[in-house]
Scaffold this motif. Structure first.
Motif, short mmCIF file in Angstrom:
data_model
loop_
_atom_site.label_atom_id
_atom_site.label_comp_id
_atom_site.label_asym_id
_atom_site.label_seq_id
_atom_site.Cartn_x
_atom_site.Cartn_y
_atom_site.Cartn_z
N ASN A 53 0.83 -1.12 -0.04
CA ASN A 53 -0.13 0.08 -0.04
C ASN A 53 0.73 1.06 0.04
O ASN A 53 0.62 2.35 -0.59
CB ASN A 53 -1.03 -0.15 1.19
N LEU A 102 -4.87 -14.26 -1.33
CA LEU A 102 -6.13 -14.35 -0.53
C LEU A 102 -5.93 -13.68 0.64
O LEU A 102 -6.70 -13.02 1.48
CB LEU A 102 -6.57 -15.72 -0.63
N GLN A 103 -4.67 -14.11 1.35
CA GLN A 103 -4.25 -13.44 2.77
C GLN A 103 -4.43 -11.92 2.75
O GLN A 103 -4.60 -11.30 3.77
CB GLN A 103 -3.22 -14.13 3.37
N LYS A 104 -3.84 -11.37 1.47
CA LYS A 104 -3.49 -10.05 1.54
C LYS A 104 -4.55 -9.07 1.12
O LYS A 104 -4.76 -8.01 1.19
CB LYS A 104 -2.34 -9.95 0.79
N TYR A 105 -5.58 -9.99 0.38
CA TYR A 105 -6.32 -9.19 -0.62
C TYR A 105 -7.31 -7.93 0.14
O TYR A 105 -7.28 -7.02 -0.27
CB TYR A 105 -7.28 -10.21 -1.34
N ASP A 106 -7.96 -8.30 1.08
CA ASP A 106 -8.87 -7.47 1.86
C ASP A 106 -8.08 -6.23 2.60
O ASP A 106 -8.62 -5.31 2.68
CB ASP A 106 -9.71 -8.31 2.89
N ASP A 107 -6.80 -6.24 2.55
CA ASP A 107 -5.95 -5.45 3.16
C ASP A 107 -5.29 -4.39 2.26
O ASP A 107 -4.45 -3.41 2.74
CB ASP A 107 -4.94 -5.94 4.08
N ARG A 158 -7.98 0.23 -1.78
CA ARG A 158 -8.94 0.17 -2.52
C ARG A 158 -9.10 1.53 -3.43
O ARG A 158 -8.14 2.39 -3.22
CB ARG A 158 -10.04 0.01 -1.67
N ARG A 169 -6.60 1.82 -6.19
CA ARG A 169 -6.15 0.54 -6.19
C ARG A 169 -5.28 -0.07 -7.35
O ARG A 169 -5.43 0.49 -8.54
CB ARG A 169 -7.66 -0.27 -6.53
N TYR A 210 -10.90 -19.19 -6.93
CA TYR A 210 -10.68 -18.43 -5.60
C TYR A 210 -10.37 -17.04 -6.15
O TYR A 210 -10.39 -15.92 -5.30
CB TYR A 210 -9.63 -19.06 -4.62
N LYS A 225 -10.99 -11.25 -8.45
CA LYS A 225 -10.27 -10.46 -7.73
C LYS A 225 -9.07 -9.97 -8.65
O LYS A 225 -8.42 -8.89 -8.22
CB LYS A 225 -9.63 -11.34 -6.51
#
Length: 255
Positions: free
Chosen positions: A49, A69-74, A77, A81, A97, A101
């Motif tokens: 970020n 997947l472990q990082k995606y939500d963090d 945005r 993005r 999965y 994304k």
């Protein structure tokens, strides 16, 4: 974050590395339209970020589905993005999965994988951009399609409505002689050019059940990493993938 990672990912070091790289890239006449993909394997989301929001990185690539997947939500945005690509080997059972994304899958190396991407993308009414990965060094332990199978695979993509073939990707063998990188990248560029300019049309159509897919968006040649990006740029890469050049060397595993 442990002490070694804190040092490796210190913001001032990342900025210094990126500034140095950008200065070197600017000296190459061939680099005018080259995109830089930040390869973020083992890089924490907060560091990504920072690179995106502060340093202007707009394209990142993940090797592993689980890590993505472990990082995606963090990840940052909109509006800043970054574009997100899968650049590592992708198993067919993992496509579901990540299909909603990522913006591109750079490692397509079989019709089986292409068919599964198309099937999963259809569920989201999404056209997925893909690159075909070419094993230009013919290495047995590497993924990617062999060069002589490339045109056949392209000819088999015509019926997949939810795929858009954007170009080729390759990972060259590790070379001690810089001229060997030039050789591998030049060969890949020749394949890329033959597809883009239409000279490979007869080879693409020569196999049973083949047809010419839509190649109107065929514009991406992804090759070159931290050890070989200069040679890749000189050979016509439109995208280079950089990990340690930006984020520092990954610690070696403890044996």
């Amino acid at each position: 974050m442990n002490t070694s990672n804190e040092a490796r990912f210190a913001p001032e070091l990342i900025k210094a590395r990126l500034d140095e790289f950008r200065n070197e890239l600017a000296k190459l006449r061939e680099a005018k339209n080259v995109r830089v993909l930040a390869a973020t394997k083992t890089v924490p989301a907060d560091v990504i970020n920072y690179a995106v929001s502060t340093l202007g990185i707009d394209l990142i690539g993940e090797n592993r589905v689980q890590e993505l997947l472990q990082k995606y939500d963090d990840l940052t945005r909109d509006p800043s993005r970054p574009e997100l690509h899968i650049i590592g080997t992708l198993q067919t059972n993992k496509v579901k999965y990540i299909i909603d994304k990522v913006d591109m899958i750079e490692s397509v190396d079989s019709e089986k994988l292409a068919a599964e991407i198309d099937r999963q993308a259809k569920k989201y009414n999404k056209v997925m951009d893909i690159l075909i990965e070419v094993n230009i060094g013919r290495e047995e332990n590497k993924s990617g399609i062999l060069p002589e199978e490339l045109y056949t695979l392209i000819g088999r993509l015509h019926d997949y409505q939810y795929l858009r073939l954007r170009g080729l990707m390759t990972i060259a063998p590790v070379c001690s002689d810089r001229s060997d990188y030039i050789r591998y990248f030049s060969q890949t560029r020749d394949y890329f050019d033959s597809i883009r300019n239409g000279s490979a049309k007869s080879e693409i159509l020569s196999c049973e059940d083949s047809a010419l897919p839509d190649l109107s968006a065929f514009d991406t040649l992804s090759m070159g990493m931290s050890a070989s990006w200069r040679e890749a740029v000189l050979c016509g890469a439109t995208e280079i993938r950089l990990g340690s050049t930006i984020f520092g060397e990954r610690p070696k595993p403890v044996e």
